[in-house]
Design a protein around this motif. Structure first.
Motif, PDB file in Angstrom:
ATOM      1  N   LYS A  47     -35.691 -62.683 -36.270  1.00  0.00           N
ATOM      2  CA  LYS A  47     -35.517 -63.651 -35.192  1.00  0.00           C
ATOM      3  C   LYS A  47     -35.391 -65.126 -36.064  1.00  0.00           C
ATOM      4  N   VAL A  48     -34.175 -65.473 -36.431  1.00  0.00           N
ATOM      5  CA  VAL A  48     -33.924 -66.756 -36.869  1.00  0.00           C
ATOM      6  C   VAL A  48     -33.788 -67.988 -35.920  1.00  0.00           C
ATOM      7  N   GLY A  49     -34.677 -69.119 -35.832  1.00  0.00           N
ATOM      8  CA  GLY A  49     -34.872 -70.051 -34.956  1.00  0.00           C
ATOM      9  C   GLY A  49     -33.902 -71.302 -35.414  1.00  0.00           C
ATOM     10  N   ALA A  50     -33.819 -71.332 -36.936  1.00  0.00           N
ATOM     11  CA  ALA A  50     -33.411 -72.717 -37.259  1.00  0.00           C
ATOM     12  C   ALA A  50     -32.452 -72.133 -38.491  1.00  0.00           C
ATOM     13  N   VAL A  51     -31.282 -72.712 -38.545  1.00  0.00           N
ATOM     14  CA  VAL A  51     -30.502 -72.557 -39.902  1.00  0.00           C
ATOM     15  C   VAL A  51     -30.355 -73.982 -40.510  1.00  0.00           C
ATOM     16  N   ALA A  99     -44.350 -66.105 -47.368  1.00  0.00           N
ATOM     17  CA  ALA A  99     -43.278 -66.812 -47.129  1.00  0.00           C
ATOM     18  C   ALA A  99     -42.424 -66.070 -46.186  1.00  0.00           C
ATOM     19  N   SER A 100     -42.018 -64.679 -46.379  1.00  0.00           N
ATOM     20  CA  SER A 100     -41.405 -63.830 -45.696  1.00  0.00           C
ATOM     21  C   SER A 100     -41.479 -63.718 -44.289  1.00  0.00           C
ATOM     22  N   LYS A 101     -42.797 -64.400 -43.912  1.00  0.00           N
ATOM     23  CA  LYS A 101     -43.174 -64.354 -42.513  1.00  0.00           C
ATOM     24  C   LYS A 101     -42.691 -65.516 -41.559  1.00  0.00           C
ATOM     25  N   ARG A 102     -42.203 -66.504 -42.362  1.00  0.00           N
ATOM     26  CA  ARG A 102     -41.337 -67.677 -41.529  1.00  0.00           C
ATOM     27  C   ARG A 102     -40.083 -67.880 -42.217  1.00  0.00           C
ATOM     28  N   ILE A 153     -39.184 -74.541 -35.018  1.00  0.00           N
ATOM     29  CA  ILE A 153     -39.343 -73.079 -34.694  1.00  0.00           C
ATOM     30  C   ILE A 153     -40.448 -72.571 -33.981  1.00  0.00           C
ATOM     31  N   HIS A 154     -40.369 -71.396 -33.194  1.00  0.00           N
ATOM     32  CA  HIS A 154     -41.398 -70.780 -32.498  1.00  0.00           C
ATOM     33  C   HIS A 154     -42.131 -70.157 -33.623  1.00  0.00           C
ATOM     34  N   PRO A 155     -43.869 -70.014 -33.452  1.00  0.00           N
ATOM     35  CA  PRO A 155     -44.245 -69.117 -34.340  1.00  0.00           C
ATOM     36  C   PRO A 155     -43.937 -67.839 -34.648  1.00  0.00           C
ATOM     37  N   ASP A 156     -43.285 -67.300 -33.683  1.00  0.00           N
ATOM     38  CA  ASP A 156     -42.604 -65.859 -33.894  1.00  0.00           C
ATOM     39  C   ASP A 156     -41.264 -65.757 -34.629  1.00  0.00           C
ATOM     40  N   GLU A 157     -40.858 -67.084 -34.918  1.00  0.00           N
ATOM     41  CA  GLU A 157     -39.348 -67.254 -35.434  1.00  0.00           C
ATOM     42  C   GLU A 157     -39.593 -67.435 -36.891  1.00  0.00           C
ATOM     43  N   LYS A 158     -38.274 -67.418 -37.487  1.00  0.00           N
ATOM     44  CA  LYS A 158     -38.166 -67.681 -38.933  1.00  0.00           C
ATOM     45  C   LYS A 158     -37.015 -68.755 -39.008  1.00  0.00           C
ATOM     46  N   PHE A 159     -36.837 -69.420 -40.250  1.00  0.00           N
ATOM     47  CA  PHE A 159     -35.894 -70.420 -40.544  1.00  0.00           C
ATOM     48  C   PHE A 159     -35.117 -69.848 -41.653  1.00  0.00           C
ATOM     49  N   GLY A 160     -33.793 -70.037 -41.935  1.00  0.00           N
ATOM     50  CA  GLY A 160     -33.000 -69.608 -43.034  1.00  0.00           C
ATOM     51  C   GLY A 160     -32.114 -71.037 -43.538  1.00  0.00           C
ATOM     52  N   ILE A 161     -31.560 -70.444 -44.814  1.00  0.00           N
ATOM     53  CA  ILE A 161     -30.712 -71.670 -45.555  1.00  0.00           C
ATOM     54  C   ILE A 161     -29.211 -70.965 -45.479  1.00  0.00           C
TER      55      ILE A 161
END
Length: 243
Positions: A188-192, A147-150, A114-122
């Motif tokens: 802004k989720v960049g990865a699931v 952790a909420s930042k990413r 992910i980009h530094p401005d993005e987050k991942f989620g599950i």
């Protein structure tokens, strides 16, 4: 030839078999991939108690395999106790054999994608995993509230691992897509991350949900991270490099 052992700590053989096409599709032909299914114990790991119980059913049988394999993947999407327990085994420590779980592999991979401005989620199964995986991710990242930042969080389908294959296909598709869409609304989720080994091969419905929620262009940019693929890819590199 290098050899990696993929460990399914539940006792459902069909779940183990479902992992094989994913691993084969990576085409690491110079590495042998073997599979281990728990000889007894929980059919599906639906909470931390199941994970702890599965250790007693797996570890005694696993010990005889540790000498001949070069790396080990725990195919249960949790902070599974087999990961640290195998790392503590003398034959693994002395030879620096890499061990990871699909949870750890997917989080690590997502952070690199992910980009530094993005987050991942599950996206995971039963609601109980929302708090378990949130706590596990914070512990793994070692960042506390930061952790909420990413990390966008965890959304669940309300199905357990066996339901993913036994429940009506349309019900599974609807619940999976609804969970993904809820996750995408969290920033802004960049990865699931696919938060269950039983979700192997469900990338298409995740992508559909991303496109429906974000539009064609943005929806296709979201990375879908399968922990089994991520784990095998990391182990391949770690074994080759001698990390």
């Amino acid at each position: 030839m290098r050899s990696i052992l993929i460990i399914n700590p539940n006792s459902t053989e069909s779940m183990t078999n479902g992992l094989k096409p994913l691993v084969d599709a990576l085409h690491f032909k110079d590495t042998a991939h073997e599979y281990f299914t728990a000889p007894s114990g929980p059919k599906s790991i639906n909470n931390e108690d199941d994970a702890a119980e599965s250790v007693d059913h797996c570890l005694p049988s696993l010990r005889k395999h540790l000498e001949r394999h070069d790396g080990f993947l725990i195919a249960c999407y949790s902070q599974h106790p087999l990961v640290p327990l195998l790392k503590d085994e003398s034959v693994i420590k002395s030879a620096r054999k890499p061990v990871t779980g699909i949870f750890e592999a997917s989080v690590s991979t997502s952070l690199q994608i992910i980009h530094p401005d993005e987050k991942f989620g599950i996206v995971s199964t039963g609601k109980v995993w929302e708090s378990i995986l949130t706590d596990a991710t914070i512990a793994f990242l070692g960042t506390g509230s930061e952790a909420s930042k990413r990390f966008a969080g965890v959304e669940t389908t309300g199905l357990n691992a066996t339901d993913l294959h036994d429940a009506p296909a349309e019900e599974v598709r609807k619940r999976m897509k609804d969970a993904v869409k809820r996750l995408l609304k969290k920033g802004k989720v960049g990865a699931v991350c696919l938060g269950c080994a039983g979700m192997a091969g469900m990338d298409e419905m995740i992508r559909e949900a991303c496109v429906e929620e974000l539009g064609e262009e943005q929806g296709k940019r979201v990375s879908i991270v399968d922990g089994v693929k991520a784990g095998i890819a990391w182990l391949e590199g770690a074994v080759r490099a001698g990390f």
